[in-house]
Design an enzyme around this catalytic site. Sequence first.
Site, PDB file in Angstrom:
ATOM      1  N   LYS A 197     -10.620   3.072   3.167  1.00 29.69           N
ATOM      2  CA  LYS A 197     -10.610   1.663   3.572  1.00 29.69           C
ATOM      3  C   LYS A 197     -10.940   1.541   5.050  1.00 29.69           C
ATOM      4  CE  LYS A 197      -7.370  -0.200   0.152  1.00 29.69           C
ATOM      5  NZ  LYS A 197      -6.100  -0.934  -0.056  1.00 29.69           N
ATOM      6  N   HIS A 272      -5.468   4.486 -10.498  1.00 33.81           N
ATOM      7  CA  HIS A 272      -4.407   4.270  -9.509  1.00 33.81           C
ATOM      8  C   HIS A 272      -3.099   4.899  -9.981  1.00 33.81           C
ATOM      9  CE1 HIS A 272      -3.827   2.433  -5.651  1.00 33.81           C
ATOM     10  NE2 HIS A 272      -2.687   1.901  -6.016  1.00 33.81           N
ATOM     11  N   TYR A 307       6.858   5.570  -2.549  1.00 30.90           N
ATOM     12  CA  TYR A 307       6.983   6.682  -3.486  1.00 30.90           C
ATOM     13  C   TYR A 307       8.331   7.385  -3.372  1.00 30.90           C
ATOM     14  CZ  TYR A 307       2.043   5.820  -3.917  1.00 30.90           C
ATOM     15  OH  TYR A 307       0.839   5.206  -4.125  1.00 30.90           O
TER      16      TYR A 307
END
Length: 326
Positions: A197, A272, A307
């Site tokens: 990105k 994903h 996570y």
Amino acid sequence: MPSPRSGRARRPDLRALRASLPEPVQAVVAGYERHLGFERGLSTHTVRAYVGDAVSLLGFVVDGGAEVAELDLARLRAWLAAQQSAGASRTTLARRVASARTFTSWALRTGLIPRDPGGRLSAPRAHRPLPGVLRVAQAEDVMQASAAGAAQRDPVALRDRAMVELLYATGIRVSELCGLDVGGADFSRRVVTVLGKGGKERVVPFGVPAAEALTDWIEEGRPKIVAESGGDGTESALFLGVRGKRVDPRTVRRVVHDAVSAVPGAADMGPHGLRHSAATHLLEGGADLRSVQELLGHATLATTQLYTHVTVDRLKAIHDRAHPRA
């Protein structure tokens, strides 16, 4: 009843709404789109989302009989209220607040508005659900299923196996996978260079199984697809579609979905989901948060910290099952 232009149900018709805007407002949207894509280097998906929000906002302003220069805090809040009335979730509203702030900041810098009202716009706290992930044994089963499909040496099956292995081995985004060129993989060091990105480049390692799958694809599968598609061999993309051009994200999503669905009990997921699984398994295996952040290409540590909640959730589940006083 909220204006149909501002409601959630109108999101698929934003192209028509954009075309219906007055020409000066259309020019504003076009300038904003160029800024996002060329100056900031955002991904096509991100640009589409930000421009769509800007179109929705400006359509709401125009419907109210105002000019772009009259965009203020009250109108921003009224636009968000209309979104909420149309059924937008807290997460969607939070994203649109961030998008509106980006637009008003740009509009101030370009002289379209006299002051920036976006900085005073408060966002609802977005609910961030825990991502669905594979268990380590399930991930192994997915890789084995993918390898079994490639056993007959069909070129498409060899490609599919290489894509699934690389996605799980590296945790890269589907857009990053599709953007890889043949020279992006360094087999001597077992690393792949991806463009993330914002046009940021990073190097991500991969293991022996992914290296083997990639080698089979590059040496055996890819040349067959080039020959069968009538290509001239000049396409630089690492992964190709059946017509010999760069593979698209929809194809990769279908491939991952099919591979995961072959494993009983595995959560339905796409690329994903493999990225989530890779990050979770790295942390469960002892990797530190900063290293995982760098591997995934997250701009902030807060994104990677999501996570840690996944791993804690699993530990709690194990504790509930195994501890005598749970």
